[in-house]
Design a protein around this motif. Sequence first.
Motif, PDB file in Angstrom:
ATOM      1  N   LYS A 566      37.567  46.841  54.629  1.00 29.20           N
ATOM      2  CA  LYS A 566      36.649  45.732  54.396  1.00 29.20           C
ATOM      3  C   LYS A 566      35.525  45.649  55.416  1.00 29.20           C
ATOM      4  CE  LYS A 566      40.386  43.194  52.313  1.00 29.20           C
ATOM      5  NZ  LYS A 566      41.343  42.103  52.440  1.00 29.20           N
ATOM      6  N   SER A 620      32.729  43.461  53.491  1.00 34.52           N
ATOM      7  CA  SER A 620      32.487  43.422  52.056  1.00 34.52           C
ATOM      8  C   SER A 620      33.792  43.603  51.319  1.00 34.52           C
ATOM      9  CB  SER A 620      31.476  44.491  51.639  1.00 34.52           C
ATOM     10  OG  SER A 620      31.977  45.768  51.875  1.00 34.52           O
ATOM     11  N   TYR A 621      34.104  42.610  50.532  1.00 33.74           N
ATOM     12  CA  TYR A 621      35.320  42.683  49.737  1.00 33.74           C
ATOM     13  C   TYR A 621      35.235  41.685  48.603  1.00 33.74           C
ATOM     14  CZ  TYR A 621      40.189  42.796  48.388  1.00 33.74           C
ATOM     15  OH  TYR A 621      41.347  42.932  47.666  1.00 33.74           O
ATOM     16  N   ASN A 622      35.618  42.105  47.457  1.00 31.73           N
ATOM     17  CA  ASN A 622      35.733  41.221  46.314  1.00 31.73           C
ATOM     18  C   ASN A 622      34.483  40.368  46.079  1.00 31.73           C
ATOM     19  OD1 ASN A 622      37.106  40.381  44.113  1.00 31.73           O
ATOM     20  ND2 ASN A 622      38.356  38.872  45.187  1.00 31.73           N
ATOM     21  N   GLY A 623      33.336  40.990  46.219  1.00 30.42           N
ATOM     22  CA  GLY A 623      32.095  40.285  45.913  1.00 30.42           C
ATOM     23  C   GLY A 623      31.482  39.533  47.076  1.00 30.42           C
ATOM     24  N   ASN A 625      29.788  39.731  50.568  1.00 28.68           N
ATOM     25  CA  ASN A 625      29.154  40.638  51.524  1.00 28.68           C
ATOM     26  C   ASN A 625      28.572  39.774  52.626  1.00 28.68           C
ATOM     27  OD1 ASN A 625      28.747  43.658  50.430  1.00 28.68           O
ATOM     28  ND2 ASN A 625      28.820  42.206  48.734  1.00 28.68           N
ATOM     29  N   ASP A 669      29.192  36.957  45.372  1.00 28.41           N
ATOM     30  CA  ASP A 669      29.335  36.950  43.928  1.00 28.41           C
ATOM     31  C   ASP A 669      30.562  36.097  43.619  1.00 28.41           C
ATOM     32  OD1 ASP A 669      29.988  37.479  41.317  1.00 28.41           O
ATOM     33  OD2 ASP A 669      29.645  39.635  41.446  1.00 28.41           O
ATOM     34  N   LEU A 670      30.302  34.803  43.360  1.00 29.17           N
ATOM     35  CA  LEU A 670      31.407  33.902  42.991  1.00 29.17           C
ATOM     36  C   LEU A 670      31.607  34.232  41.526  1.00 29.17           C
ATOM     37  CD1 LEU A 670      29.324  31.061  44.354  1.00 29.17           C
ATOM     38  CD2 LEU A 670      31.554  31.467  45.296  1.00 29.17           C
ATOM     39  N   LYS A 671      32.767  34.282  41.042  1.00 24.95           N
ATOM     40  CA  LYS A 671      33.009  34.727  39.655  1.00 24.95           C
ATOM     41  C   LYS A 671      32.093  34.095  38.608  1.00 24.95           C
ATOM     42  CE  LYS A 671      37.207  34.973  38.104  1.00 24.95           C
ATOM     43  NZ  LYS A 671      38.631  34.657  37.964  1.00 24.95           N
ATOM     44  N   ASN A 672      32.182  34.605  37.434  1.00 17.49           N
ATOM     45  CA  ASN A 672      31.540  34.013  36.258  1.00 17.49           C
ATOM     46  C   ASN A 672      30.037  33.828  36.394  1.00 17.49           C
ATOM     47  OD1 ASN A 672      34.068  33.990  35.163  1.00 17.49           O
ATOM     48  ND2 ASN A 672      34.470  31.869  35.725  1.00 17.49           N
ATOM     49  N   ASN A 673      29.376  34.876  36.862  1.00 17.41           N
ATOM     50  CA  ASN A 673      27.913  34.882  36.943  1.00 17.41           C
ATOM     51  C   ASN A 673      27.339  33.804  37.852  1.00 17.41           C
ATOM     52  OD1 ASN A 673      27.788  37.052  35.219  1.00 17.41           O
ATOM     53  ND2 ASN A 673      27.684  35.764  33.407  1.00 17.41           N
ATOM     54  N   PHE A 726      24.034  31.990  35.660  1.00 15.61           N
ATOM     55  CA  PHE A 726      23.592  32.086  34.282  1.00 15.61           C
ATOM     56  C   PHE A 726      24.805  32.221  33.381  1.00 15.61           C
ATOM     57  CE2 PHE A 726      23.669  36.440  35.646  1.00 15.61           C
ATOM     58  CZ  PHE A 726      24.082  37.151  34.556  1.00 15.61           C
ATOM     59  N   ALA A 728      25.979  33.772  30.139  1.00 11.72           N
ATOM     60  CA  ALA A 728      25.506  34.836  29.260  1.00 11.72           C
ATOM     61  C   ALA A 728      25.696  34.527  27.785  1.00 11.72           C
ATOM     62  CB  ALA A 728      26.195  36.142  29.609  1.00 11.72           C
ATOM     63  N   THR A 729      26.696  33.740  27.436  1.00 16.67           N
ATOM     64  CA  THR A 729      26.895  33.461  26.017  1.00 16.67           C
ATOM     65  C   THR A 729      26.075  32.260  25.563  1.00 16.67           C
ATOM     66  OG1 THR A 729      28.914  32.349  26.670  1.00 16.67           O
ATOM     67  CG2 THR A 729      29.139  34.531  25.679  1.00 16.67           C
ATOM     68  N   PHE A 731      23.314  31.422  27.100  1.00 17.27           N
ATOM     69  CA  PHE A 731      21.934  31.754  27.449  1.00 17.27           C
ATOM     70  C   PHE A 731      21.260  30.698  28.327  1.00 17.27           C
ATOM     71  CE2 PHE A 731      22.643  34.383  23.704  1.00 17.27           C
ATOM     72  CZ  PHE A 731      22.190  35.594  24.170  1.00 17.27           C
TER      73      PHE A 731
ATOM     74  N   ARG B  91      31.426  42.871  43.340  1.00 12.33           N
ATOM     75  CA  ARG B  91      32.757  42.366  43.027  1.00 12.33           C
ATOM     76  C   ARG B  91      33.303  43.099  41.804  1.00 12.33           C
ATOM     77  NH1 ARG B  91      34.785  38.422  39.682  1.00 12.33           N
ATOM     78  NH2 ARG B  91      32.706  38.020  38.899  1.00 12.33           N
ATOM     79  N   GLY B 114      30.957  35.789  31.840  1.00  9.53           N
ATOM     80  CA  GLY B 114      31.068  34.581  32.648  1.00  9.53           C
ATOM     81  C   GLY B 114      32.299  33.728  32.390  1.00  9.53           C
TER      82      GLY B 114
END
Lengths: 969, 246
Positions: A566, A620-623, A625, A669-673, A726, A728-729, A731, B91, B114
């Motif tokens: 890491k 850096s690990y799991n998104g 940095n 990068d927190l999950k889900n965009n 964002f 994505a589904t 929009f 990630r 997402g």
Amino acid sequence: MLCIPYYCKNVIISYNLYSHNHQLALKKILLLLCLCLFVAVAHAQTGGRFTLKGVVGDTTGTGLPEATVMLLTPKDSTLVNFMRTNKAGSFEFKGVKRGNYLLKITYVGYLPYQQNVVPNDGDVTDMGNIKMTFMDQNLYEVVIKTFRAPLSIRGDTIEYDPKAFKVPPGASVEDLIRRLPGLQVDQDGSIKAQGETVKRVTVDGKRFFGDDTKAATKNLPAEAISKVQVFNEKTEQSRLTGVDDGKHEKTLNLQLKDSHKKGGFGKVAAGVGSEKRLEGKINYNRFNEKNQFSVIGLGNNTNQGGMSWDDYQDFKGSQSFNWGDDGDFGFNGGRYIYFGGGDDESITIQAGSGAQNRGFNKNWAGGANYNFDTKKTKFNTSYYYNKNTQDLDATSRQTNFLTNSAFTKLDTNGRLNSNQNHRGSLRFEKTLDSNNTLVLISNFRFGNGTADYRSHQEYFRGVQDSTQLSNMSDITNFSDFNSFAIANTAIYRHKFKKKGRNFALSGGYNVNNSEGDVRQRSTNQFFRTSQTVADSVLNINQTNHTKSLRNQIKSSALFTEPLSKKFVLETFYNFSLKNDEVDRDVFDNKESGQVRNLNLSRYYTNNTTFHRAGTSLRYSYNGLNLLGGIGWQQIHLDGKFAVNQDDPTRTRIDRRFSNWVPNVSLNYDLKNNRYLYGGYNFSVQEPNIRDLQPIVDNSNPLYITMGNPNLAPTRNHSFNIGYNHFNATKFTQMFFGAYYNLYKDQVIYSQTVDENLVTTTMPTNISGGRSFNLYGQYGFPLVKTKSNLSVNANYYNNKNLTFINGELNDTKGNGYNGGLRLDLTPSDKFTFYANANWNISDTRYSLMSAQNQKIVNSTYGAEMNVKLPKEIYFNSRFNYNRYVNDRFGFNQDMPILNVSLYKTMLKSKKGEIRLSAFDLFNKNRGISQSAYQNFVSQEQVRTLARYFMLSFAYNMRGMSHSVRRKGYY
Amino acid sequence: MKKIWMICLMLGSLPAFAQQEGVVVTYEKEHFWSKIYDRLTFLSEEERSRIKTTWGTHDEGYKTKGQLFATASESKYNDLEPEADGGWRGRVSEFMVYRNLDTERKTEIEEFAGKTLVIDDSLKAPSWKVLNKIKEINGYMCMMAVAEDTVRDAKLTAWFANDLAFNTGPERYFGLPGLIMELNVNDGEVIFTAIKVEKKPLTEEVKLPKKMKGKKITTADYDKTLKTYINDSMKSHRNPYWNIRY
């Protein structure tokens, strides 16, 4: 026996037919073929399900356990069921839907077996003992290694994969065909397939030079071929008559590799308009797998600028973008060791500068580019020429606030600028081996130009521009300059065996040489007692000749070492030595001749040495940095200056600035965009050498500048944070963020204005200046895929400090910016886009609060696109700009409407004819207004307004017409 | 050797958690973005060819890795965290595919555009066509099979090894008599290759994880969502492929 008895890698073979000259193998294969293909087919069956069974054994009848038995549909080989044989080698599929099948059995070390299954009337169809043919090691190797017989049969087509047949580089297709089993090339070059003469050779299914079968096979390189297919085709006669006479001709088809599909594309466009407007552009690009060659030429007097990004990409091809070519390593890259002055022309080709909305511009450009790309070697060279002439007339008004007073300047000026540049570039990248890469880059620019400047200026006391005339100046300047610059960089990168341990080293040598002559003439009248007769007049008539030469050597080294999975430690060192030599000779032109002006003439040399060493730790690990680092840097300025080279008295400036420079950056990068980013960075900017020289420059008698040898470098703490999301589904998208800058020892230009309104400025350091900015945007669809709305807002706050006549003036700015954007894209035939933006800037002056300003600029825009019948399109764009400053009664509107009607034509929509009208209301003026430090200003520029144009374009790749705006993808 | 395989086959029918003969396969997944862009129907021919001339010759494939644990009856696929190479690391999105051939069920966890979804449904293999082509991958003789992915509108080409009797493969791909060693989507837009095959007994590794967070969804609904998403993106002139597993 079940383990890996094979030694060859990634070879495709097909087992329906192994055709080669190994007699033993051939016999076996023929036998197999007979077994596979000519199993007798009996009568049809009806209804129900049945059981299919059998026993798989070798030629001696010993059962083969664990053999794969697949049941396929005979029509298209769809896998219906599969199983493995049991210990005794038997298999049994129960409840199989009645119908014909293809039974396929594979067993490692044996030739795959295939047989048609036609179930009998009973419940059980027994295939009996199936004997598989042993493919011994020798045979296997013969097949795969020696002959690499990769051919497959589809219907009556035999297809060869040339990848497996080694031919020497540069070999022709004929050489390749000689090596294909089942094909022969006779002495005269005619080809025989399975003993029959090939009557026709096609390339990608198309005839190649008529019926001469040798033209393609002798001329095409073998490496261009992806497939060789042999099949029987109906004769010409039966094709024409549509009656199959049963006669067939052997045809050989060569399929080209995609990469070998030599290509060329190009575009030509020309337009002629009212008001003597003309524009034209031509580009052409030719490429194959390894080479790209392109040319471009353009010219216009419609303020269109030079190359667009699209033109640039078509021109530079695979070498459009190369990152890291500056060779500066460490945090913030080469920010501290960049080369060139603030307003120098770039040494590389500049694209995407967009339209010019100031004055009347004529642009010419042209160039050629060549790229050679292979995995190991990349080479690029290009030449590009551009010329721009600008004719610009402007009027401006500026009010400066002093401690207890103000003055207003009106300026009417005209400029005629012309400059041209020749740019060349060379880039060579060699992958020495998988661990070592070398990059060599050389760019040069040679340019020259002239600038003609005429100005009439009037200075008034107070904020009004009608009474209390103080000064009046008429200025005529002409300059003529030329410059040469070259930048050379070498970068070496090495990867160690341990993954993540890397080393990079770079070196550079840059030269920037310029020379120019300026003739300055001005008449300056000062009015104190009268408004019509000047109390004093100052005439200036000078010639100055400036020569400057800058040399720079620089080097950077970088080493990265992974500490764990890491953590990575990065260590870098940067060095730069910049040497400037400037010789400025100023002469007063008198009736008696030229006399050297000792106040303005100057000769100086300066060495700027820069060292920076630093280290940073990256997690850096799991998104996540996260980088934290610290560096130590030293800037050493060592300058000597004198009035003239001959002058033995040299004044020395020897300043050394050392600082610790910390750096923090976050990227999450927190999950889900959802993304969070931010950072802190501390930078040090050394004072400009010109600002350090304690010399008075009065070349503009109304604006005198002085140097300050005691200047300290500007230090800047900067923070930023932001968040993006964002969906994505749905929009929807959202982002917001903020940044903050705080200055220590900021170099500002303090002003002293005397009773004649002559301004004297001197650089000084001051701490406390700051700026803050907050921004956000949210966009969402009103109706998904049909309409979209986005809202944005921005707030800024800044504090600018200046000394005005010895008193500190604190200018505080508050800005509010809001906008809306609506996209309506209901169909492929109609789109509508609208936007509105409002910007209010509120400026408060501590010294003269009565002069506080509020400037309002607003912009409204609308665009409509309609696709009409018969490939006719209509486009209109409307922009409405409003500039308001109540304090000065400034209120300007600028409605601009552009419309165009165009039609695609010719085959594949390659042509387009277009009629356009620009600025239909004839209202275009280059208007700008701003308030800063202790002044507020407005400017208007005469620029290209209404004109009509008829243009034609031809694009080999087809004109792209969509009513949609071009977006990002 | 044959005996071992027989044992392995017999063990396959034993109850869960017993040690089973299995394989651990490491796959390399390469994305060739310059080719994927070719699928964006809303781009003009000029724009598509510009992408190819600018990026095509440099496109060496964006590489990621995944790991598959498989026994005769069960298999589990996970993405692998990229190794630190000194630079920024992205990630790894949540992704897991578990298949049980005995119960004919699957459980997939996927972060899709997402959202984290849990797809728990029956197994349905693509309709493979086994063709007459053989090639060798990493020492295993493989046969070729092709299928259509109707949801993503993609052409699948799989190379499976008959002597690795595991009906499984990378990500969602399975349904062939042997382990899928290579899978090629749309003639090289995305390529999976088994770069390491290790035979060893497995227990826990191949089991379904106990903790699973996410929105439950059926395969049919997932396919529908995915299809709508791709269509909507194309209509909105956005590249759908950045946000989904390709």
